[in-house]
Scaffold this motif. Structure first.
Motif, PDB file in Angstrom:
ATOM      1  N   THR A  41      35.071  34.240   6.702  1.00  0.00           N
ATOM      2  CA  THR A  41      35.433  34.055   5.303  1.00  0.00           C
ATOM      3  C   THR A  41      36.920  33.726   5.212  1.00  0.00           C
ATOM      4  OG1 THR A  41      35.554  35.168   3.171  1.00  0.00           O
ATOM      5  CG2 THR A  41      35.704  36.562   5.123  1.00  0.00           C
TER       6      THR A  41
ATOM      7  N   ALA B 227      40.148  30.594  -0.981  1.00  0.00           N
ATOM      8  CA  ALA B 227      40.210  29.170  -1.335  1.00  0.00           C
ATOM      9  C   ALA B 227      41.605  28.624  -1.065  1.00  0.00           C
ATOM     10  CB  ALA B 227      39.840  28.990  -2.802  1.00  0.00           C
TER      11      ALA B 227
ATOM     12  N   PRO C  38      35.542  28.113  -4.268  1.00  0.00           N
ATOM     13  CA  PRO C  38      34.779  29.150  -3.567  1.00  0.00           C
ATOM     14  C   PRO C  38      33.343  28.693  -3.379  1.00  0.00           C
ATOM     15  CG  PRO C  38      35.143  29.787  -5.853  1.00  0.00           C
ATOM     16  CD  PRO C  38      35.938  28.527  -5.631  1.00  0.00           C
TER      17      PRO C  38
ATOM     18  N   THR D 185      32.213  31.597   4.280  1.00  0.00           N
ATOM     19  CA  THR D 185      32.329  31.808   2.837  1.00  0.00           C
ATOM     20  C   THR D 185      33.773  31.640   2.380  1.00  0.00           C
ATOM     21  OG1 THR D 185      30.536  33.400   3.024  1.00  0.00           O
ATOM     22  CG2 THR D 185      31.793  33.406   0.967  1.00  0.00           C
TER      23      THR D 185
ATOM     24  N   THR E 242      36.292  32.423  -0.652  1.00  0.00           N
ATOM     25  CA  THR E 242      36.352  33.384  -1.768  1.00  0.00           C
ATOM     26  C   THR E 242      37.483  33.011  -2.731  1.00  0.00           C
ATOM     27  OG1 THR E 242      37.841  34.771  -0.489  1.00  0.00           O
ATOM     28  CG2 THR E 242      35.481  35.253  -0.328  1.00  0.00           C
TER      29      THR E 242
END
Lengths: 380, 428
Positions: free
Chosen positions: A55, A58, A106, A127, A129
């Motif tokens: 993760t 952004a 995101p 991912t 976020t």
């Protein structure tokens, strides 16, 4: 093709390192800079692809890829549908590479290592976020759209004016004058054809050809009058056909002024105009009775060029080389096409030799390949 | 061989044995194994009979697709350069090299080429070979004599051996099937893979080159390795039994690869390269098919079933051109194809043939437009193909049944190292 509004993709700018920009042909531009804490370290070999983090917030994400395997590998960041957001190709055994990717929104992405360069690769979810980093509304795009609407408006007026003259000549039974006005009336039509085609049944009524008229529909419009003028002579209903043509053309011209294109539809329209040339004009099919295909060719070409001219301020900063190529290839094809003018008029299609047609086709292919890249550039 | 031989499939025949497969996999892996091992595994160095769908190494001293065991399918294309810009031409060759390096592995022509550009970009790969194996794809390029005119400043780099082929007796050459500034020979064991390769390279060349002519070939007519059987041409005969083979390094050096002493000056960049002669040979199929067996065998000088030289029993039996029959006449007629094409009749000349059968539909009067797309590689066409074809054109009994309708000559440069584009030495 229609100018219906196409949903714009969120822009994901990809910033590649110099080495990654040379994808596929690179020499060993391997990294030796120290990793910073926010970077994602990717260790891969022939069977594994390990990420130090799954993760990231952004923004710009840097992947530091090291290949410990025995095969050349690639590293990809995919958005939905395997759309490539960033890729580092040709990472040699023992080599490493940095890939910087701008992940502004995101969401869930997929990263993949691809040992041996084929197949789906070894994949992981990644991912992003946080909040979407806001971009400024693009002033240049807004201005481009306004410029294109202005162009369409001008050509619509021209279309009505010239078609009026043409219809007057038909109704006066002045065949010679009608013949000379025919290709000139069609020129603005060919320039804005993608816009016109978006209005359902008006297009076939105005521009339908004898063999492609739908069942239950009469053969009307420009090409019916073309056949009258060049083949069968003016018919009892030619006047009625001419009146209907003018009414339809006026209708479509009014509608065209209301079209609200976006940058992508302008770019796609420019490409569609060249497709028209490739499939209809360069083959001599469109004007099978008058053989004035080269006029239509010019109209399509000018329409495509004008549309892309409005996008120049958008394209140039994003891909200057593409803009240069567009300018060069438009100039080449225009020059070649204009070499078939004589006394202010384009020569009959029947006067082209096979070699002439091949030359035009080759120049059109060269241009169309470049024009086809523009939608991708303006969509970002 | 035991009776198990009956169950041997065509694929197994071409592959050889599992042991050979292992060797081949090692050679293919050499591409990714770094510079030190790459030289040993180079494309032109060793024959590597592999599984029909395995990749063939791209880099090496010589281009792949010459001594590579001949694949089953061909797409050959000759192109004219339409750009006047030498740098643009060199850049296109670089794009071609990058795409070729990927495609020979079975990968897309560009990373993410199928859908990676997203909905609004034009896909960079045309997609029809996606998911298909590498299929032994080789992509070989060459430069025609016309490239060395005054357009690109290459006149002073023209190899002395690259002279337009002379006219031969009986030629009926068509301009739209002859010549070209560049050529691409794509060979694979899957026709879709070969066509995909050419299609994508042509696309990368729009604006720089245009296709002059192209030819599809659907079945190899030569064996270029002792691991392969000799295939039949459309006349139903085995031809080219004594082809130069990959397993003959001395013969390759003598007959196929350009040697340093051949091109000391302008054409020095050709060292390690080879000259490609292409001839589209239309066969008068219908006439041949109503010719009796005796005549057919006399024309070739071989038996139809075994392929044995007339008077012998097996295909690879020694060709004894002096043997005479009870009537005192030579068993192999003086006009037989096999005699005239034999090195003993040509002062020791040999070539590496790599041709394909073709069918381009029908000719409009109900006859097959079919024949042999002859491709041969050699060290110097002036000393090899030209005298050989002169001899055949003058006397070959086969001439009654064939006509040459296309002709071209290309200088295929040597192989490349990773990071080097095709033709770098020429454009340097």
């Amino acid at each position: 093709m229609s100018l219906s509004i196409v949903r714009r993709m969120p822009r994901l700018l990809v910033v590649l390192t110099t080495a990654a920009a040379l994808a596929g042909c690179s020499s060993g531009a391997d990294t030796d800079a120290a990793p910073s804490s926010g970077d994602v370290v990717v260790k891969t070999d022939d069977a594994t692809c390990e990420l130090s983090a799954a993760t990231a917030p952004a923004g710009t994400v840097t992947y530091r890829v090291t290949n410990a395997g025995s095969k050349v590998t690639e590293f990809y960041v995919y958005a939905e549908g395997d759309r490539v957001v960033g890729e580092a190709a040709n990472i040699k055994p023992g080599g490493s590479r940095d890939l910087k990717v701008e992940l502004a929104s995101p969401g869930t992405f997929t990263v993949a290592c691809k040992p041996g360069m084929v197949g789906d690769g070894i994949r992981h979810e990644f991912t992003v976020t946080g909040a979407t980093s806001t971009g400024n509304a693009d002033e240049k795009v807004t201005r481009a759209i306004a410029a294109y609407r202005e162009f369409v408006g001008g050509q619509s007026d021209e279309l009505v004016a010239r078609t009026t003259e043409f219809v007057v000549a038909i109704k006066a039974g002045d065949v010679a004058r009608a013949k000379s006005l025919y290709p000139q009336a069609r020129l603005p039509w060919e320039m804005i054809e993608p816009v016109a085609e978006s209005f359902g049944d008006l297009d076939p009524r105005i521009d339908g050809r004898e063999d492609v008229v739908d069942e239950g529909m009469a053969f009307t419009g420009y090409h019916r009058l073309e056949k009258d003028l060049w083949v069968t002579g003016l018919q009892p209903d030619s006047t009625k056909i001419a009146d209907q043509l003018l009414a339809d053309v006026s209708d479509i011209a009014a509608k065209a002024q209301t079209v609200e294109p976006d940058a992508l539809s302008i770019a796609n329209g420019a490409k569609a105009l060249l497709d028209e040339v490739a499939t209809g004009k360069i083959t001599g099919e469109e004007e099978r009775y008058s053989h004035t295909d080269l006029w239509d060719f010019k109209g399509n070409l000018q329409g495509s060029q004008a549309a892309l001219e409005t996008l120049r301020p958008v394209v140039t900063p994003r891909d200057a080389a593409l803009q240069q190529a567009l300018d060069a290839k438009f100039a080449e094809l225009n020059m070649l096409l204009d070499s078939h003018r004589s006394g202010g008029a384009y020569v009959s299609y029947t006067r082209l030799t096979d070699a002439d047609v091949k030359k035009l086709t080759v120049a059109l292919d060269a241009l169309a390949e470049e024009v086809a890249k523009v939608p991708g550039v303006v969509a970002g | 061989m035991s009776s198990r031989e009956e169950g041997v499939s065509r694929r197994q025949l071409l592959v050889g044995s599992a042991g050979v497969l292992g060797v081949a996999a090692g050679a293919a892996g050499g591409y990714a194994a770094g510079p030190a091992s790459r030289r040993d595994a180079g494309a032109g160095v060793g024959p590597a009979p592999a599984a029909l769908d395995a990749p063939v190494a791209f880099h090496g001293e010589h281009q792949a697709g010459i001594v590579t065991p001949a694949q089953d399918r061909l797409h050959f294309v000759a192109l004219d350069v339409i750009s006047k810009d030498r740098a643009e031409l060199a850049r296109m060759l670089e794009r071609w090299t990058n795409a070729a390096e990927r495609m020979i592995l079975g990968a897309e022509a560009a990373p993410g080429g199928l859908v990676g550009g997203g909905p609004h970009k034009v896909p960079q790969d045309t997609g029809e070979a996606y998911g298909l194996p590498a299929s032994g794809l080789t992509i070989t390029i060459g430069f025609g004599p016309s490239l060395f005119d005054d357009r690109f400043g290459l006149a002073n780099r023209k190899p002395v051996a690259l002279q337009k082929l002379p006219a031969f007796r009986g030629d009926r050459l068509e301009a739209h099937r002859s010549g070209g500034d560049l050529c691409i020979q794509a060979c694979a064991n899957d026709p879709q893979v070969a066509v995909h390769a050419v299609r994508n390279l042509v696309r990368l060349g729009f604006g720089v080159v245009s296709v002059r002519w192209s030819q599809l070939g659907f079945g190899r007519t030569s064996s270029t390795s002792t691991s392969q059987t000799t295939p039949r041409n459309l006349f139903g005969f085995k031809d080219g039994t004594s082809n130069v083979k990959a397993e003959e390094p001395d013969a390759l050096a003598e007959h196929v690869w350009v040697q340093p002493q051949d091109e000391a000056g302008a054409g020095a960049w050709m060292t390690g390269g080879s000259y490609l002669v292409a001839r589209r040979i239309r066969m008068q199929i219908e006439v041949w098919d109503r010719t009796n067996l005796l005549e057919q065998e006399q024309v070739f000088g071989r038996g139809k079933q075994e392929g044995e030289p007339l008077g012998e029993t097996k295909e690879f039996d020694r060709l004894d051109l002096d043997r005479t029959g009870p009537d005192g006449k030579p068993l192999i007629p003086t006009t037989a194809h096999v005699r005239l094409a034999h090195e003993s009749q040509l002062g020791g000349i040999r070539i590496l043939r790599r041709g394909y059968n073709f069918t381009d539909g029908t000719d409009g009067v109900g006859h097959l437009d079919a024949g042999l797309f002859f491709i041969a590689f050699m060290r110097d066409p002036r000393r090899q193909f030209v005298p050989m074809q002169r001899a055949l054109a003058a006397k070959d009994a086969l001439n009654e049944y064939i006509v040459h309708t296309g002709s071209a000559l290309f200088a295929c440069p040597p192989g490349t190292e990773p990071g080097q584009p095709w033709g770098r030495a020429l454009f340097a």
